[in-house]
Design a protein around this motif. Sequence first.
Motif, PDB file in Angstrom:
ATOM      1  N   ASP A 125       0.828  -1.208   0.000  1.00 28.80           N
ATOM      2  CA  ASP A 125       0.000   0.000   0.000  1.00 28.80           C
ATOM      3  C   ASP A 125       0.860   1.254   0.000  1.00 28.80           C
ATOM      4  O   ASP A 125       2.018   1.228   0.409  1.00 28.80           O
ATOM      5  CB  ASP A 125      -0.955   0.004   1.191  1.00 28.80           C
ATOM      6  N   TYR A 126       0.255   2.344  -0.464  1.00 31.25           N
ATOM      7  CA  TYR A 126       0.932   3.642  -0.514  1.00 31.25           C
ATOM      8  C   TYR A 126      -0.127   4.730  -0.649  1.00 31.25           C
ATOM      9  O   TYR A 126      -1.295   4.440  -0.936  1.00 31.25           O
ATOM     10  CB  TYR A 126       1.927   3.710  -1.679  1.00 31.25           C
ATOM     11  N   GLU A 127       0.289   5.961  -0.444  1.00 30.18           N
ATOM     12  CA  GLU A 127      -0.630   7.095  -0.569  1.00 30.18           C
ATOM     13  C   GLU A 127      -0.298   7.877  -1.832  1.00 30.18           C
ATOM     14  O   GLU A 127       0.860   8.161  -2.119  1.00 30.18           O
ATOM     15  CB  GLU A 127      -0.540   7.999   0.661  1.00 30.18           C
ATOM     16  N   LEU A 128      -1.352   8.214  -2.577  1.00 34.00           N
ATOM     17  CA  LEU A 128      -1.205   8.857  -3.873  1.00 34.00           C
ATOM     18  C   LEU A 128      -2.057  10.120  -3.921  1.00 34.00           C
ATOM     19  O   LEU A 128      -3.178  10.134  -3.428  1.00 34.00           O
ATOM     20  CB  LEU A 128      -1.652   7.883  -4.965  1.00 34.00           C
ATOM     21  N   ILE A 129      -1.521  11.157  -4.532  1.00 32.78           N
ATOM     22  CA  ILE A 129      -2.252  12.419  -4.676  1.00 32.78           C
ATOM     23  C   ILE A 129      -2.922  12.443  -6.040  1.00 32.78           C
ATOM     24  O   ILE A 129      -2.262  12.355  -7.077  1.00 32.78           O
ATOM     25  CB  ILE A 129      -1.309  13.625  -4.554  1.00 32.78           C
ATOM     26  N   GLY A 130      -4.260  12.527  -6.047  1.00 32.63           N
ATOM     27  CA  GLY A 130      -5.010  12.533  -7.296  1.00 32.63           C
ATOM     28  C   GLY A 130      -4.980  13.884  -7.980  1.00 32.63           C
ATOM     29  O   GLY A 130      -4.473  14.877  -7.440  1.00 32.63           O
ATOM     30  N   LYS A 131      -5.552  13.931  -9.162  1.00 29.46           N
ATOM     31  CA  LYS A 131      -5.620  15.189  -9.919  1.00 29.46           C
ATOM     32  C   LYS A 131      -6.385  16.243  -9.153  1.00 29.46           C
ATOM     33  O   LYS A 131      -6.124  17.447  -9.292  1.00 29.46           O
ATOM     34  CB  LYS A 131      -6.283  14.923 -11.275  1.00 29.46           C
ATOM     35  N   ASP A 132      -7.345  15.805  -8.320  1.00 26.67           N
ATOM     36  CA  ASP A 132      -8.144  16.735  -7.535  1.00 26.67           C
ATOM     37  C   ASP A 132      -7.432  17.206  -6.270  1.00 26.67           C
ATOM     38  O   ASP A 132      -7.982  17.975  -5.481  1.00 26.67           O
ATOM     39  CB  ASP A 132      -9.482  16.096  -7.146  1.00 26.67           C
ATOM     40  N   LYS A 134      -6.678  15.386  -3.710  1.00 33.23           N
ATOM     41  CA  LYS A 134      -6.987  14.536  -2.565  1.00 33.23           C
ATOM     42  C   LYS A 134      -5.992  13.382  -2.463  1.00 33.23           C
ATOM     43  O   LYS A 134      -5.524  12.854  -3.468  1.00 33.23           O
ATOM     44  CB  LYS A 134      -8.405  13.976  -2.690  1.00 33.23           C
ATOM     45  N   ILE A 135      -5.695  13.013  -1.221  1.00 27.37           N
ATOM     46  CA  ILE A 135      -4.790  11.892  -0.970  1.00 27.37           C
ATOM     47  C   ILE A 135      -5.603  10.620  -0.802  1.00 27.37           C
ATOM     48  O   ILE A 135      -6.544  10.574  -0.014  1.00 27.37           O
ATOM     49  CB  ILE A 135      -3.930  12.142   0.274  1.00 27.37           C
ATOM     50  N   ARG A 136      -5.241   9.601  -1.562  1.00 29.40           N
ATOM     51  CA  ARG A 136      -5.912   8.299  -1.489  1.00 29.40           C
ATOM     52  C   ARG A 136      -4.897   7.239  -1.059  1.00 29.40           C
ATOM     53  O   ARG A 136      -3.751   7.250  -1.513  1.00 29.40           O
ATOM     54  CB  ARG A 136      -6.486   7.918  -2.849  1.00 29.40           C
ATOM     55  N   ARG A 137      -5.330   6.308  -0.210  1.00 31.52           N
ATOM     56  CA  ARG A 137      -4.482   5.158   0.112  1.00 31.52           C
ATOM     57  C   ARG A 137      -4.803   4.065  -0.895  1.00 31.52           C
ATOM     58  O   ARG A 137      -5.953   3.676  -1.052  1.00 31.52           O
ATOM     59  CB  ARG A 137      -4.723   4.659   1.539  1.00 31.52           C
ATOM     60  N   ILE A 138      -3.783   3.578  -1.565  1.00 37.87           N
ATOM     61  CA  ILE A 138      -3.935   2.626  -2.652  1.00 37.87           C
ATOM     62  C   ILE A 138      -3.332   1.281  -2.256  1.00 37.87           C
ATOM     63  O   ILE A 138      -2.282   1.216  -1.621  1.00 37.87           O
ATOM     64  CB  ILE A 138      -3.223   3.137  -3.925  1.00 37.87           C
ATOM     65  N   SER A 158      -0.906  -5.917 -12.317  1.00 35.16           N
ATOM     66  CA  SER A 158      -1.263  -5.329 -11.023  1.00 35.16           C
ATOM     67  C   SER A 158      -2.752  -5.045 -10.942  1.00 35.16           C
ATOM     68  O   SER A 158      -3.346  -4.523 -11.895  1.00 35.16           O
ATOM     69  CB  SER A 158      -0.497  -4.020 -10.794  1.00 35.16           C
ATOM     70  N   CYS A 159      -3.329  -5.400  -9.811  1.00 32.79           N
ATOM     71  CA  CYS A 159      -4.698  -5.017  -9.487  1.00 32.79           C
ATOM     72  C   CYS A 159      -4.617  -3.870  -8.485  1.00 32.79           C
ATOM     73  O   CYS A 159      -3.938  -3.983  -7.456  1.00 32.79           O
ATOM     74  CB  CYS A 159      -5.459  -6.193  -8.892  1.00 32.79           C
ATOM     75  N   ILE A 160      -5.269  -2.756  -8.801  1.00 34.47           N
ATOM     76  CA  ILE A 160      -5.163  -1.551  -7.971  1.00 34.47           C
ATOM     77  C   ILE A 160      -6.534  -1.207  -7.395  1.00 34.47           C
ATOM     78  O   ILE A 160      -7.541  -1.178  -8.116  1.00 34.47           O
ATOM     79  CB  ILE A 160      -4.631  -0.365  -8.800  1.00 34.47           C
ATOM     80  N   SER A 161      -6.570  -0.954  -6.095  1.00 35.47           N
ATOM     81  CA  SER A 161      -7.829  -0.597  -5.432  1.00 35.47           C
ATOM     82  C   SER A 161      -7.598   0.545  -4.456  1.00 35.47           C
ATOM     83  O   SER A 161      -6.484   0.774  -3.988  1.00 35.47           O
ATOM     84  CB  SER A 161      -8.414  -1.810  -4.690  1.00 35.47           C
ATOM     85  N   ASN A 162      -8.677   1.261  -4.164  1.00 30.97           N
ATOM     86  CA  ASN A 162      -8.634   2.363  -3.204  1.00 30.97           C
ATOM     87  C   ASN A 162      -8.995   1.813  -1.825  1.00 30.97           C
ATOM     88  O   ASN A 162     -10.078   1.269  -1.630  1.00 30.97           O
ATOM     89  CB  ASN A 162      -9.640   3.449  -3.619  1.00 30.97           C
ATOM     90  N   ILE A 163      -8.069   1.921  -0.867  1.00 31.41           N
ATOM     91  CA  ILE A 163      -8.312   1.390   0.485  1.00 31.41           C
ATOM     92  C   ILE A 163      -8.214   2.516   1.524  1.00 31.41           C
ATOM     93  O   ILE A 163      -7.690   2.324   2.622  1.00 31.41           O
ATOM     94  CB  ILE A 163      -7.319   0.262   0.835  1.00 31.41           C
TER      95      ILE A 163
END
Length: 260
Positions: A125-132, A134-138, A158-163
């Motif tokens: 898992d990691y945290e990603l900053i979206g275009k908007d 907002k920080i999402r944990r992936i 890779s299977c990617i999901s928002n957690i």
Amino acid sequence: MKSTTFPLNISPLNSIWQSSLGDAEHSKISYFNLNNALLDEVLRIQQLGLVIWSPDSDEYGLLLGDLQNVCGWSNDYLKNVGPEAFLSHLVSSSFKGLCSLIKYMNTYLMSISESQLPHFKAIYDYELIGKDGKIRRICQENSIFTLDKNSKVQYFLSCISNISNVKRDGKQHLFLTGASKEMLLEIDQLTNDCTELQLLTTRELEIAKFMGKGLQSEEISELLSIALTTVYKHRQNILQKLKMQDTNEALHLLKTLKMI
């Protein structure tokens, strides 16, 4: 929660892959012939992304599902800019943690025999900053898609999901399976220390699965024909091994890492 992007130097991450996987000849593939409308729709409904990518080349082979909803960046954007630009949107602390985790991933991968390679899986898992902003944990789940002529990884699937519902602020995790020994690692983002967590026993995983289905300790005790105090002891061991105090969060993590 909003933030701005961080200027990141991704060369350490690239060097990790290249030094581990060597300079085997790379068959350049711009796009795989796997564009399946039904699969894409299923992924969108389940809010998942499916990505094929090369660890030693700045390209994606395939992107399916609605990645805009999953990670905050559109499929077209990611296809055009490649993995390097994707990494540049990681929160800085997650990027450092990911560099450390990938070192362990590579060491583990290189220890796997050729017959075990199809069973390899790395979930992290990691945290990603979206275009908007907002920080999402992936959560990203890697398996091997293709090997080159020297049996080195050419492409990962890779299977990617928002957690983002998993509240593990300041921590990152990596679960490795496929070899004779599985590994569960935790990164402390403040110190960048990596700790190998003790794996749950078969009985503890069994009890965790029942807990995840909403069963109470008394029900688990009766179902498994074991003493109630034994169930309590196993529950305590689960929390201690995962270094957690909240049972729900422990179950969230185990489900995220596909351990239950």
